[in-house]
Design a protein around this motif. Sequence first.
Motif, PDB file in Angstrom:
ATOM      1  N   PHE A 205      35.292  35.020  42.047  1.00 28.28           N
ATOM      2  CA  PHE A 205      35.296  36.270  42.793  1.00 28.28           C
ATOM      3  C   PHE A 205      34.180  36.577  43.785  1.00 28.28           C
ATOM      4  O   PHE A 205      34.498  37.059  44.734  1.00 28.28           O
ATOM      5  CB  PHE A 205      35.466  37.493  41.646  1.00 28.28           C
ATOM      6  N   ALA A 206      32.951  36.376  43.284  1.00 28.14           N
ATOM      7  CA  ALA A 206      31.938  36.436  44.250  1.00 28.14           C
ATOM      8  C   ALA A 206      32.066  35.629  45.486  1.00 28.14           C
ATOM      9  O   ALA A 206      31.940  36.098  46.736  1.00 28.14           O
ATOM     10  CB  ALA A 206      30.567  36.218  43.553  1.00 28.14           C
ATOM     11  N   VAL A 207      32.576  34.296  45.176  1.00 26.38           N
ATOM     12  CA  VAL A 207      32.733  33.475  46.505  1.00 26.38           C
ATOM     13  C   VAL A 207      33.961  33.901  47.458  1.00 26.38           C
ATOM     14  O   VAL A 207      33.732  33.990  48.603  1.00 26.38           O
ATOM     15  CB  VAL A 207      33.049  32.253  45.825  1.00 26.38           C
ATOM     16  N   PHE A 208      35.089  34.407  46.837  1.00 26.62           N
ATOM     17  CA  PHE A 208      36.267  35.063  47.640  1.00 26.62           C
ATOM     18  C   PHE A 208      35.732  36.326  48.217  1.00 26.62           C
ATOM     19  O   PHE A 208      36.109  36.644  49.608  1.00 26.62           O
ATOM     20  CB  PHE A 208      37.241  35.458  46.659  1.00 26.62           C
ATOM     21  N   HIS A 209      34.950  37.445  47.577  1.00 30.38           N
ATOM     22  CA  HIS A 209      34.412  38.570  48.069  1.00 30.38           C
ATOM     23  C   HIS A 209      33.198  38.470  49.199  1.00 30.38           C
ATOM     24  O   HIS A 209      33.554  38.809  50.345  1.00 30.38           O
ATOM     25  CB  HIS A 209      34.016  39.449  47.194  1.00 30.38           C
ATOM     26  N   PHE A 210      32.357  37.367  49.136  1.00 33.27           N
ATOM     27  CA  PHE A 210      31.065  37.389  49.948  1.00 33.27           C
ATOM     28  C   PHE A 210      31.319  36.424  50.886  1.00 33.27           C
ATOM     29  O   PHE A 210      30.737  36.224  51.963  1.00 33.27           O
ATOM     30  CB  PHE A 210      29.945  37.343  49.070  1.00 33.27           C
ATOM     31  N   VAL A 211      31.981  35.270  50.505  1.00 34.81           N
ATOM     32  CA  VAL A 211      32.172  34.237  51.476  1.00 34.81           C
ATOM     33  C   VAL A 211      33.256  34.340  52.326  1.00 34.81           C
ATOM     34  O   VAL A 211      33.274  34.111  53.465  1.00 34.81           O
ATOM     35  CB  VAL A 211      32.261  32.908  50.560  1.00 34.81           C
ATOM     36  N   PHE A 212      34.588  34.437  51.457  1.00 36.72           N
ATOM     37  CA  PHE A 212      35.916  34.451  52.464  1.00 36.72           C
ATOM     38  C   PHE A 212      36.166  35.947  52.852  1.00 36.72           C
ATOM     39  O   PHE A 212      37.371  36.019  53.378  1.00 36.72           O
ATOM     40  CB  PHE A 212      36.996  33.837  51.488  1.00 36.72           C
ATOM     41  N   ASP A 213      35.256  36.821  52.473  1.00 36.61           N
ATOM     42  CA  ASP A 213      35.525  38.463  53.034  1.00 36.61           C
ATOM     43  C   ASP A 213      36.854  38.947  52.394  1.00 36.61           C
ATOM     44  O   ASP A 213      37.541  39.536  53.154  1.00 36.61           O
ATOM     45  CB  ASP A 213      35.300  38.344  54.372  1.00 36.61           C
ATOM     46  N   VAL A 214      37.188  38.502  51.104  1.00 31.16           N
ATOM     47  CA  VAL A 214      38.408  39.213  50.679  1.00 31.16           C
ATOM     48  C   VAL A 214      38.174  40.526  50.009  1.00 31.16           C
ATOM     49  O   VAL A 214      36.877  41.004  49.471  1.00 31.16           O
ATOM     50  CB  VAL A 214      38.947  38.300  49.315  1.00 31.16           C
ATOM     51  N   ASP A 215      39.113  41.671  50.551  1.00 31.37           N
ATOM     52  CA  ASP A 215      38.765  42.889  50.224  1.00 31.37           C
ATOM     53  C   ASP A 215      39.327  43.296  48.900  1.00 31.37           C
ATOM     54  O   ASP A 215      40.347  43.156  48.396  1.00 31.37           O
ATOM     55  CB  ASP A 215      39.553  43.799  51.346  1.00 31.37           C
ATOM     56  N   PHE A 216      38.357  43.690  47.935  1.00 29.50           N
ATOM     57  CA  PHE A 216      38.661  44.156  46.593  1.00 29.50           C
ATOM     58  C   PHE A 216      38.697  45.824  46.591  1.00 29.50           C
ATOM     59  O   PHE A 216      38.658  46.353  45.439  1.00 29.50           O
ATOM     60  CB  PHE A 216      37.530  43.723  45.601  1.00 29.50           C
ATOM     61  N   SER A 217      39.025  46.090  47.730  1.00 30.70           N
ATOM     62  CA  SER A 217      39.195  47.606  47.443  1.00 30.70           C
ATOM     63  C   SER A 217      37.822  48.416  47.259  1.00 30.70           C
ATOM     64  O   SER A 217      37.794  49.415  46.619  1.00 30.70           O
ATOM     65  CB  SER A 217      40.326  48.191  46.942  1.00 30.70           C
ATOM     66  N   ASP A 218      36.720  48.034  47.350  1.00 29.47           N
ATOM     67  CA  ASP A 218      35.523  48.453  47.238  1.00 29.47           C
ATOM     68  C   ASP A 218      35.224  48.526  45.486  1.00 29.47           C
ATOM     69  O   ASP A 218      34.688  49.634  45.128  1.00 29.47           O
ATOM     70  CB  ASP A 218      35.363  50.031  47.681  1.00 29.47           C
ATOM     71  N   LYS A 219      35.889  47.889  44.955  1.00 29.52           N
ATOM     72  CA  LYS A 219      35.949  47.822  43.337  1.00 29.52           C
ATOM     73  C   LYS A 219      35.513  46.529  42.705  1.00 29.52           C
ATOM     74  O   LYS A 219      35.949  46.167  41.798  1.00 29.52           O
ATOM     75  CB  LYS A 219      37.306  48.231  42.962  1.00 29.52           C
ATOM     76  N   PHE A 220      34.824  45.827  43.623  1.00 34.54           N
ATOM     77  CA  PHE A 220      34.273  44.616  43.179  1.00 34.54           C
ATOM     78  C   PHE A 220      33.668  44.390  41.785  1.00 34.54           C
ATOM     79  O   PHE A 220      33.880  43.536  40.918  1.00 34.54           O
ATOM     80  CB  PHE A 220      33.578  43.603  44.101  1.00 34.54           C
ATOM     81  N   TRP A 221      32.651  45.349  41.596  1.00 31.98           N
ATOM     82  CA  TRP A 221      31.925  45.491  40.487  1.00 31.98           C
ATOM     83  C   TRP A 221      32.748  45.917  39.233  1.00 31.98           C
ATOM     84  O   TRP A 221      32.571  45.456  38.014  1.00 31.98           O
ATOM     85  CB  TRP A 221      30.539  46.420  40.799  1.00 31.98           C
ATOM     86  N   PHE A 222      33.558  46.908  39.456  1.00 33.05           N
ATOM     87  CA  PHE A 222      34.314  47.387  38.574  1.00 33.05           C
ATOM     88  C   PHE A 222      35.456  46.495  38.126  1.00 33.05           C
ATOM     89  O   PHE A 222      35.671  46.426  36.833  1.00 33.05           O
ATOM     90  CB  PHE A 222      35.059  48.691  39.247  1.00 33.05           C
ATOM     91  N   VAL A 223      35.774  45.376  38.913  1.00 28.69           N
ATOM     92  CA  VAL A 223      36.696  44.453  38.516  1.00 28.69           C
ATOM     93  C   VAL A 223      35.942  43.319  37.555  1.00 28.69           C
ATOM     94  O   VAL A 223      36.372  42.960  36.711  1.00 28.69           O
ATOM     95  CB  VAL A 223      37.053  43.342  39.765  1.00 28.69           C
ATOM     96  N   LEU A 224      34.711  43.142  37.822  1.00 31.96           N
ATOM     97  CA  LEU A 224      33.788  42.449  36.903  1.00 31.96           C
ATOM     98  C   LEU A 224      33.574  43.005  35.573  1.00 31.96           C
ATOM     99  O   LEU A 224      33.878  42.388  34.391  1.00 31.96           O
ATOM    100  CB  LEU A 224      32.265  42.094  37.393  1.00 31.96           C
ATOM    101  N   VAL A 225      33.691  44.231  35.423  1.00 28.47           N
ATOM    102  CA  VAL A 225      33.684  45.001  34.071  1.00 28.47           C
ATOM    103  C   VAL A 225      35.045  44.663  33.562  1.00 28.47           C
ATOM    104  O   VAL A 225      35.105  44.588  32.408  1.00 28.47           O
ATOM    105  CB  VAL A 225      33.319  46.511  34.278  1.00 28.47           C
ATOM    106  N   LEU A 226      36.048  44.834  34.059  1.00 27.33           N
ATOM    107  CA  LEU A 226      37.313  44.623  33.528  1.00 27.33           C
ATOM    108  C   LEU A 226      37.643  43.349  33.136  1.00 27.33           C
ATOM    109  O   LEU A 226      38.665  43.116  32.447  1.00 27.33           O
ATOM    110  CB  LEU A 226      38.473  45.132  34.778  1.00 27.33           C
ATOM    111  N   LEU A 227      37.081  42.184  33.558  1.00 29.56           N
ATOM    112  CA  LEU A 227      37.144  40.838  33.079  1.00 29.56           C
ATOM    113  C   LEU A 227      36.729  40.690  31.756  1.00 29.56           C
ATOM    114  O   LEU A 227      37.257  39.860  30.872  1.00 29.56           O
ATOM    115  CB  LEU A 227      36.591  40.067  34.071  1.00 29.56           C
TER     116      LEU A 227
END
Length: 371
Positions: free
Chosen positions: A240-262
């Motif tokens: 997910f970090a690769v998609f977010h920070f490298v490929f600039d995929v928008d997680f709707s400003d909830k990237f860290w929240f998604v990591l908790v939900l995993l």
Amino acid sequence: MIGVLTAKLRLFIRKPWLFLMVSILSVVFAMLISSVNKQTIVVPVYSALPESEVKEIIRSLEQYNLFSFKRMKKEEVEKLVGEGKAEAGVELKKDDFRIIVASNTPNSYLVQQTVQKVYAKALQSKSIIDQVKEKQGESSAKQVAKSLAEAKNDPVFTVETKHFRADETVIINSKMQSIFGSVLFFVIYTIAYNVFNILMEKRNGIWDRMILSPVKKWEMYTGNLIYSFATGYIQVALIFAVFHFVFDVDFSDKFWFVLVLLIPYVLAIVAISIFIVGIVNNEQQFHAVLPLVSVSMAMLGGAYWPLEIVSSDALLLLSKFVPVTYGMDLLKGAVVYGYSFSDLLYPMSILFLMAVVFMGLGINIMERKRA
């Protein structure tokens, strides 16, 4: 327990290939699916205008996010349209345009409407400036032109357009569907093969020798389970970090929240892996059962396609017993639907319940077989 974790870490450093291979497959698989689902229509354009003016017109056209306009030579545009490789082409002029089509299609009409909107706005601004110039002179016209340009780049207010929808409305985000589905599917293999080492260590007598040491059995189980959870979670977080920070995929400003939900999903997969290892008797059975279970869970849980498009009541009922279903609900609920933590408590609680039940069953079966 620390000794078990240390030994596992050293083994991982020596043989990280499964972790790396599954991580790369997840990224590649998600990118391939998302690129297939991406439906950007390229519209070729040509013009005798200067490069700067053409770029400005194309920039205005692409603000509507409907088509991708690409400048080409006149012959190339006519060839693409004539061969049916492009539904429409556009000739850009100073104050007018020309649509080139081989046959009228819904998209060709939409291209014409889009270009017409841009030219209408430009002609409106030009008309205002001409009227000011005629009535108040050149200096006033320049001032008005400057004000219009500033208002375009830095508007006094903005208008936000939203669509009304009911609470039951389905939103399908193809890109996020492919990313979430592929990652949740492939991580099953990483976790399951790490848990499978418990069976192999028992069959090879490693556990018998360790029991004679000060290490207790619960510490051996805990060390293996913590290691399996950590590798699975790190893999998903890393992808997910690769998609977010490298490929600039928008997680709707909830990237860290998604990591908790995993966390609950990874726990549930660890527990199911323990259950699978408990019911199989050898390596051959494990290699046969794991693909069957993982693929079935991915299909029923909506990793391959959204459950929103499934109409079979039987399949929807079966999906309620699959952890992938609730993992997708958590991720899509947070990123696509914008749900809060309290809104996602139900799928989280189901995953935690699955983790407790399957982990208890799996460990109990393994101990009974040993006895």
